[in-house]
Design an enzyme around this catalytic site. Structure first.
Site, PDB file in Angstrom:
ATOM      1  N   LEU A 188      35.268  -9.188 -14.209  1.00  0.00           N
ATOM      2  CA  LEU A 188      35.142  -7.719 -14.125  1.00  0.00           C
ATOM      3  C   LEU A 188      36.281  -6.992 -14.850  1.00  0.00           C
ATOM      4  O   LEU A 188      36.625  -5.878 -14.491  1.00  0.00           O
ATOM      5  CB  LEU A 188      35.037  -7.249 -12.659  1.00  0.00           C
ATOM      6  CG  LEU A 188      33.828  -7.802 -11.885  1.00  0.00           C
ATOM      7  CD1 LEU A 188      33.833  -7.276 -10.449  1.00  0.00           C
ATOM      8  CD2 LEU A 188      32.512  -7.427 -12.583  1.00  0.00           C
ATOM      9  N   ILE A 223      28.514   3.393 -32.832  1.00  0.00           N
ATOM     10  CA  ILE A 223      27.377   4.193 -32.360  1.00  0.00           C
ATOM     11  C   ILE A 223      27.705   4.848 -31.025  1.00  0.00           C
ATOM     12  O   ILE A 223      27.469   6.048 -30.840  1.00  0.00           O
ATOM     13  CB  ILE A 223      26.096   3.341 -32.264  1.00  0.00           C
ATOM     14  CG1 ILE A 223      25.609   3.006 -33.675  1.00  0.00           C
ATOM     15  CG2 ILE A 223      25.007   4.053 -31.446  1.00  0.00           C
ATOM     16  CD1 ILE A 223      24.275   2.321 -33.765  1.00  0.00           C
ATOM     17  N   ILE A 259      26.303  -6.797 -23.175  1.00  0.00           N
ATOM     18  CA  ILE A 259      25.226  -7.708 -23.611  1.00  0.00           C
ATOM     19  C   ILE A 259      24.787  -8.578 -22.433  1.00  0.00           C
ATOM     20  O   ILE A 259      23.603  -8.861 -22.249  1.00  0.00           O
ATOM     21  CB  ILE A 259      25.710  -8.589 -24.792  1.00  0.00           C
ATOM     22  CG1 ILE A 259      26.038  -7.713 -26.011  1.00  0.00           C
ATOM     23  CG2 ILE A 259      24.667  -9.634 -25.152  1.00  0.00           C
ATOM     24  CD1 ILE A 259      26.703  -8.453 -27.171  1.00  0.00           C
ATOM     25  N   TYR A 298      40.683 -12.519 -33.442  1.00  0.00           N
ATOM     26  CA  TYR A 298      39.390 -12.533 -32.747  1.00  0.00           C
ATOM     27  C   TYR A 298      38.339 -13.317 -33.558  1.00  0.00           C
ATOM     28  O   TYR A 298      37.664 -14.199 -33.021  1.00  0.00           O
ATOM     29  CB  TYR A 298      38.916 -11.086 -32.522  1.00  0.00           C
ATOM     30  CG  TYR A 298      37.513 -10.957 -32.001  1.00  0.00           C
ATOM     31  CD1 TYR A 298      37.235 -11.089 -30.644  1.00  0.00           C
ATOM     32  CD2 TYR A 298      36.453 -10.704 -32.868  1.00  0.00           C
ATOM     33  CE1 TYR A 298      35.928 -10.970 -30.167  1.00  0.00           C
ATOM     34  CE2 TYR A 298      35.153 -10.588 -32.406  1.00  0.00           C
ATOM     35  CZ  TYR A 298      34.888 -10.715 -31.052  1.00  0.00           C
ATOM     36  OH  TYR A 298      33.595 -10.601 -30.593  1.00  0.00           O
ATOM     37  N   GLN A 335      37.549 -11.811 -24.411  1.00  0.00           N
ATOM     38  CA  GLN A 335      38.374 -10.661 -24.744  1.00  0.00           C
ATOM     39  C   GLN A 335      37.724 -10.150 -26.033  1.00  0.00           C
ATOM     40  O   GLN A 335      37.773 -10.834 -27.061  1.00  0.00           O
ATOM     41  CB  GLN A 335      39.803 -11.179 -24.935  1.00  0.00           C
ATOM     42  CG  GLN A 335      40.866 -10.167 -25.205  1.00  0.00           C
ATOM     43  CD  GLN A 335      40.660  -9.403 -26.484  1.00  0.00           C
ATOM     44  OE1 GLN A 335      40.249  -8.234 -26.445  1.00  0.00           O
ATOM     45  NE2 GLN A 335      40.907 -10.037 -27.618  1.00  0.00           N
TER      46      GLN A 335
END
Ligand SMILES: NC(=O)c1ccc[n+]([C@@H]2O[C@H](COP(=O)([O-])OP(=O)(O)OC[C@H]3O[C@@H](n4cnc5c(N)ncnc54)[C@H](O)[C@@H]3O)[C@@H](O)[C@H]2O)c1
Length: 314
Positions: free
Chosen positions: A38, A191, A17, A146, A81
């Site tokens: 990264l 997807i 994103i 999360y 994360q």
């Protein structure tokens, strides 16, 4: 002040994103600084552009965040994360990145006096919805560390606004898809996994009957929402969704049409952690961000197919 003189710090800007948001910010005339460790992002996701600077660093390092925030008018905080599964396996490490990292960004944004902090929340805060479509006023009941971490971030953002006047908007993304989402990651969206299978001519796996529904939003529409949120005067949280839902078998049928590869799904037992249905209410995003999705699901799938074919050909 012109946009060219306005600097936006994008944490996690080398990710899926993030990189689309960076592209659109640069195209809109902003100067962009990316702070990214990264861990899942890639430098190759980022364009070469005079208005872009990159800093390799971690949001868990407060000084690194403060340094990167210097001179920023806005901050888009996407670094996280992102794996629900990993948050269940290692909740402590997940909370460090997703809660403490976010607090570092809030503290640095407050001290730098940014005009707006936009941060990534998630539809995972809702858990199993009682009503569809899911509005921001719905009960919050996360099913994973999360989801809880994202909800805690929202509470901190509200507190930072009350205590220090830090303006912020938390965006509850629904299922985002598009180019640069890594299908090899065990945590990738459905997807990109289906797509990868069809392109490799193997049967995709569906857990359960395949009638579970999701609200899939194309990544370029999410990037537009991020940029609109930076200059929105609203404070709080806002869904980023299409307001539509499609079941996985219907999705697979669309993918068959786009790829021309008609491979049936292999069904495995349903997983406890999967919610049955998801569909975001978009009233608030239309009112607060003054945008609506421009990409239909099929258009987004075609764009993903084109981008994936180009990558395979390269
Ligand atoms: N993709 C979705 O469907 C979705 C849905 C809801 C919420 N979100 C949220 O959107 C944000 C972006 O997700 P994405 O899908 O682009 O994932 P991504 O993994 O592609 O991007 C995350 C980026 O953050 C970087 N990063 C991770 N931990 C970091 C740290 N501690 N310090 C600095 N950089 C770090 C990674 O290297 C990567 O570039 C995340 O906050 C995620 O939780 C995504």
């Amino acid at each position: 002040m012109s946009k060219a003189s306005k600097r936006v710090l994008v944490t996690g800007g080398a990710g899926f994103i993030g990189s689309h948001s960076v592209e659109q910010l640069l195209a809109s005339g902003y100067n962009v600084c990316v702070l990214d460790n990264l861990s899942t992002g890639k430098l190759t996701n980022l364009p070469h552009h005079d208005g872009l600077t990159f800093i390799k660093g971690d949001v868990c390092d407060l000084q690194a965040v403060k340094d990167a925030m210097q001179g920023a008018s806005y901050c888009l905080h996407l670094a996280a994360q992102v794996s629900v599964v990993r948050s269940v396996e290692d909740p402590s490490s997940s909370a460090q990145q997703n809660i403490l990292g976010c607090i570092n960004v809030m503290q640095a944004a407050h001290e730098a006096g940014v005009n707006k902090l936009v941060y990534a929340s998630s539809a995972a805060v809702y858990g199993n919805p009682r009503h569809l479509p899911i509005a921001e006023t719905s009960t919050v009941c996360p099913l994973s560390p999360y989801g809880l971490e994202k909800w805690v971030d929202e509470q901190y953002a509200a507190l930072f606004h009350t205590l220090y006047g830090l303006p912020s908007l938390g965006l509850r993304y629904f299922n985002v898809f598009g180019p640069r989402q890594d299908p090899k990651s065990p945590y990738a969206g459905v997807i990109s996994k289906f797509f990868d299978c069809l392109i490799r001519k193997t049967s995709p796996t569906v857990f359960g009957d395949g009638r579970q529904t999701r609200d899939f939003i194309f990544v370029k529409d999410v990037a537009r929402a991020n940029i609109a949120a930076l200059t929105s005067s609203h404070q709080g949280v806002c869904n980023v969704a299409t307001g539509n839902r499609v079941d996985l078998l219907a999705l697979l049928s669309l993918l068959h049409g786009v790829t021309g590869n008609y491979l049936p799904a292999v069904h495995l037992p349903s997983r406890d952690e999967d919610i049955r249905d998801s569909q975001g209410d978009t009233q608030r995003s239309r009112a607060w961000l003054d945008i609506q999705p421009q990409w239909t699901l099929n258009e987004g799938l075609k764009a993903l197919y084109t981008a994936t074919s180009e990558t395979h050909a390269a």
